[in-house]
Design a protein around this motif. Structure first.
Motif, PDB file in Angstrom:
ATOM      1  N   ILE A   1      -7.489   1.290   7.340  1.00 15.25           N
ATOM      2  CA  ILE A   1      -7.462   1.592   5.905  1.00 15.25           C
ATOM      3  C   ILE A   1      -8.727   1.064   5.224  1.00 15.25           C
ATOM      4  CG2 ILE A   1      -6.253   1.096   3.729  1.00 15.25           C
ATOM      5  CD1 ILE A   1      -3.612   1.116   5.404  1.00 15.25           C
TER       6      ILE A   1
ATOM      7  N   ILE B   1      -5.587  -5.015  -0.541  1.00 19.16           N
ATOM      8  CA  ILE B   1      -6.109  -5.701   0.651  1.00 19.16           C
ATOM      9  C   ILE B   1      -6.679  -7.068   0.258  1.00 19.16           C
ATOM     10  CG2 ILE B   1      -7.924  -5.633   2.437  1.00 19.16           C
ATOM     11  CD1 ILE B   1      -7.391  -2.603   2.658  1.00 19.16           C
TER      12      ILE B   1
ATOM     13  N   ILE C   1      -1.140   5.233   7.739  1.00 19.68           N
ATOM     14  CA  ILE C   1       0.136   4.516   7.882  1.00 19.68           C
ATOM     15  C   ILE C   1       1.046   5.250   8.874  1.00 19.68           C
ATOM     16  CG2 ILE C   1       2.254   3.851   6.662  1.00 19.68           C
ATOM     17  CD1 ILE C   1       0.486   3.143   4.241  1.00 19.68           C
TER      18      ILE C   1
ATOM     19  N   ALA D   1     -12.221   8.062  -0.936  1.00 18.66           N
ATOM     20  CA  ALA D   1     -11.212   8.778  -0.135  1.00 18.66           C
ATOM     21  C   ALA D   1      -9.972   9.097  -0.966  1.00 18.66           C
ATOM     22  CB  ALA D   1     -10.816   7.932   1.071  1.00 18.66           C
ATOM     23  N   ASP D   2      -9.370  10.224  -0.663  1.00 22.66           N
ATOM     24  CA  ASP D   2      -8.077  10.581  -1.244  1.00 22.66           C
ATOM     25  C   ASP D   2      -7.029   9.637  -0.629  1.00 22.66           C
ATOM     26  OD1 ASP D   2      -5.615  11.745  -1.900  1.00 22.66           O
ATOM     27  OD2 ASP D   2      -6.472  13.766  -1.851  1.00 22.66           O
ATOM     28  N   ILE D   3      -6.136   9.118  -1.469  1.00 22.83           N
ATOM     29  CA  ILE D   3      -5.147   8.163  -0.951  1.00 22.83           C
ATOM     30  C   ILE D   3      -4.199   8.825   0.064  1.00 22.83           C
ATOM     31  CG2 ILE D   3      -3.440   8.425  -2.792  1.00 22.83           C
ATOM     32  CD1 ILE D   3      -3.103   5.311  -2.586  1.00 22.83           C
TER      33      ILE D   3
ATOM     34  N   VAL E   1      -6.052   0.387  -3.477  1.00 25.25           N
ATOM     35  CA  VAL E   1      -5.738  -0.030  -2.107  1.00 25.25           C
ATOM     36  C   VAL E   1      -6.635  -1.209  -1.719  1.00 25.25           C
ATOM     37  CG1 VAL E   1      -5.779   0.669   0.323  1.00 25.25           C
ATOM     38  CG2 VAL E   1      -4.927   2.268  -1.413  1.00 25.25           C
ATOM     39  N   ARG E   2      -7.906  -1.083  -2.057  1.00 25.60           N
ATOM     40  CA  ARG E   2      -8.851  -2.177  -1.791  1.00 25.60           C
ATOM     41  C   ARG E   2      -8.380  -3.468  -2.475  1.00 25.60           C
ATOM     42  NH1 ARG E   2     -12.691  -4.053   1.633  1.00 25.60           N
ATOM     43  NH2 ARG E   2     -11.636  -5.991   1.220  1.00 25.60           N
TER      44      ARG E   2
ATOM     45  N   ASP F   1      -5.879   5.892  -7.204  1.00 30.52           N
ATOM     46  CA  ASP F   1      -7.278   5.719  -6.806  1.00 30.52           C
ATOM     47  C   ASP F   1      -7.309   4.755  -5.613  1.00 30.52           C
ATOM     48  OD1 ASP F   1      -9.960   4.933  -6.558  1.00 30.52           O
ATOM     49  OD2 ASP F   1     -10.313   5.188  -8.711  1.00 30.52           O
ATOM     50  N   ILE F   2      -8.097   5.082  -4.609  1.00 26.94           N
ATOM     51  CA  ILE F   2      -8.121   4.228  -3.403  1.00 26.94           C
ATOM     52  C   ILE F   2      -8.693   2.829  -3.719  1.00 26.94           C
ATOM     53  CG2 ILE F   2     -10.380   4.964  -2.532  1.00 26.94           C
ATOM     54  CD1 ILE F   2      -9.001   4.906   0.311  1.00 26.94           C
ATOM     55  N   LYS F   3      -9.339   2.695  -4.864  1.00 25.21           N
ATOM     56  CA  LYS F   3      -9.820   1.351  -5.244  1.00 25.21           C
ATOM     57  C   LYS F   3      -8.642   0.377  -5.399  1.00 25.21           C
ATOM     58  CE  LYS F   3     -14.228   2.589  -7.372  1.00 25.21           C
ATOM     59  NZ  LYS F   3     -14.134   4.067  -7.563  1.00 25.21           N
TER      60      LYS F   3
ATOM     61  N   TYR G   1      -6.197 -11.545  10.822  1.00 29.74           N
ATOM     62  CA  TYR G   1      -5.059 -10.725  11.258  1.00 29.74           C
ATOM     63  C   TYR G   1      -4.570 -11.040  12.660  1.00 29.74           C
ATOM     64  CZ  TYR G   1      -6.350  -7.484   7.408  1.00 29.74           C
ATOM     65  OH  TYR G   1      -6.637  -6.908   6.200  1.00 29.74           O
TER      66      TYR G   1
ATOM     67  N   ILE H   1       0.841  -1.206   0.000  1.00 27.57           N
ATOM     68  CA  ILE H   1       0.000   0.000   0.000  1.00 27.57           C
ATOM     69  C   ILE H   1       0.875   1.255   0.000  1.00 27.57           C
ATOM     70  CG2 ILE H   1      -1.664   1.330   1.385  1.00 27.57           C
ATOM     71  CD1 ILE H   1      -2.841  -1.422   2.296  1.00 27.57           C
TER      72      ILE H   1
ATOM     73  N   TYR I   1     -11.795   3.214   3.336  1.00 24.88           N
ATOM     74  CA  TYR I   1     -12.322   2.887   2.007  1.00 24.88           C
ATOM     75  C   TYR I   1     -13.845   2.756   2.059  1.00 24.88           C
ATOM     76  CZ  TYR I   1     -13.265   0.086  -2.170  1.00 24.88           C
ATOM     77  OH  TYR I   1     -13.772  -0.375  -3.344  1.00 24.88           O
TER      78      TYR I   1
ATOM     79  N   ALA J   1     -15.479   4.346  -1.287  1.00 26.12           N
ATOM     80  CA  ALA J   1     -14.368   4.191  -2.240  1.00 26.12           C
ATOM     81  C   ALA J   1     -13.938   5.507  -2.877  1.00 26.12           C
ATOM     82  CB  ALA J   1     -14.722   3.165  -3.312  1.00 26.12           C
TER      83      ALA J   1
ATOM     84  N   LEU K   1      -4.405  -2.027   9.019  1.00 26.24           N
ATOM     85  CA  LEU K   1      -5.102  -2.510   7.822  1.00 26.24           C
ATOM     86  C   LEU K   1      -6.613  -2.340   7.971  1.00 26.24           C
ATOM     87  CD1 LEU K   1      -2.892  -5.661   7.159  1.00 26.24           C
ATOM     88  CD2 LEU K   1      -3.185  -3.743   5.571  1.00 26.24           C
TER      89      LEU K   1
ATOM     90  N   VAL L   1      -4.810   7.546   3.356  1.00 19.71           N
ATOM     91  CA  VAL L   1      -4.196   6.236   3.619  1.00 19.71           C
ATOM     92  C   VAL L   1      -2.786   6.435   4.167  1.00 19.71           C
ATOM     93  CG1 VAL L   1      -3.386   4.089   2.558  1.00 19.71           C
ATOM     94  CG2 VAL L   1      -5.604   5.060   1.889  1.00 19.71           C
TER      95      VAL L   1
END
Lengths: 228, 228
Positions: B68, A88, B88, B79-81, A84-85, A80-82, B56, A68, B72, B77, B65, B84
């Motif tokens: 994050i 995951i 972190i 959010a600005d990365i 990140v999904r 795009d945060i997609k 986890y 990530i 999302y 879906a 995680l 993220v």
């Protein structure tokens, strides 16, 4: 030689591990193929993993977080945060991979267990390793399971003290020169190296090692020729 | 009563833990305050954590995680990365929090160690717990460190077998009824509950527990009145 206890590494010694990580990494690179060539993404990911190693240790969760972070970095904070999904989801798949034993493992453990105490000595994430051990159905062969954060000489010393044996009574078997062999030779125990076809870049060791306490084997059944 | 070995939980028994997690969660909620009220974000996060617990386990990496993933989800879906990246950073700060001992711990361990074998018995992330133990400088009081993935009756049974004692020789001390007390009473050992001011929602236990093998204490020094 008076070996009493044999400790075996797990990932890529008893069961397949690194190929699953590499397959995940390949899928990760494919997500970003329009931004950067695959080998450059891999190099960036390894850099991030190394930077985070002290914070995260080994294991899938740290790998997910490093993917990530790499995603963020190589897209200049524009991904795009997609994506990140998707990372995951890749991680969740990796955690839930079935356990595939390496050929010859079950037969070898059964034969060794008749003459030696067997110990599982692995590094990484406690929960990941417990899950894999359970799925492997190999638990019955081991008198003790040791999950270490790092395979250092000190941690091997502690293990040997805990097993109430001397260093000369201990043999470690594994695929990583760096983790399974060097620290064990350093404390005057025995080590057997069984290379695996695929090695994580971070664990590669180029120099050929020679040592009177080191067995160089090709496959796990070769242990039987030396020890039974 | 013939207690020989005392095992102590670590987080919120020996050192402060939950307040750090809650402070991080507060900062996480603040990042998203324009989207949802804080308590709703917290509820979503807990839901995500529970969903992921089997994958986890406990620990900061899983918490990162889950934050994050919640980010999302609650932004649909969108959010600005960069958020993220902020999560972190929050996680890295949490990992590197200094260790703050709970009042009375050092003195109590010193006195108990003269009469009993002391064991650290904690769940969670191996590397996180090793890091905290090192920073706490409490390692010298313990003859054994056990980091478990889950505090189940079976894992306590294994620990007791490993310590070569009987259940009636074992006392577990901790702040969580769910993790430190119930599984230990179930295997017929002794348990001492020392509540901590702040408890993770997931670990809250509403019902008042009564059991002949249970000590209910207010602070760690109270162990000395019963055991020394």
């Amino acid at each position: 030689m008076n070996i009493e206890t044999i400790a075996l590494d797990a990932d890529d010694t008893l069961w397949v591990n690194e190929p699953y990580f590499q397959a995940t990494e390949k899928e990760f690179c494919a997500l970003l193929k329009d931004i950067m060539p695959e080998d450059k993404i891999s190099a960036e990911l390894l850099k991030t993993e190394m930077k985070n190693l002290e914070l995260y240790g080994y294991g899938i969760k740290g790998f997910m977080l490093s993917m990530i972070e790499t995603l963020y970095k190589i897209t200049d904070a524009k991904a795009d945060i997609k994506l990140v999904r998707k990372v995951i989801d890749l991680g969740h798949d990796l955690i839930q991979q079935p356990v595939e034993l390496i050929e010859g493992v079950e037969d070898t453990l059964e034969k060794l267990s008749k003459k030696y105490k067997l110990v599982l000595a692995t590094k990484g994430d406690l929960l990941d390793q417990e899950r894999k051990l359970k799925a492997s159905k190999l638990g019955k062969w081991f008198v003790h399971i040791e999950v270490m954060s790092h395979k250092t000489p000190d941690n091997f010393r502690k293990l040997i003290r805990h097993l109430e044996i001397l260093p000369k009574n201990f043999l470690m078997v594994g695929n990583s020169i760096q983790s399974d062999i060097i620290p064990v030779l350093e404390i005057n125990s025995y080590a057997a190296h069984i290379p695996y076809s695929i090695t994580w870049n971070h664990e590669k060791h180029e120099k050929e090692l020679e040592h009177p306490n080191l067995f160089k084997l090709e496959k796990i059944e070769d242990l039987l020729n030396h020890l039974i």
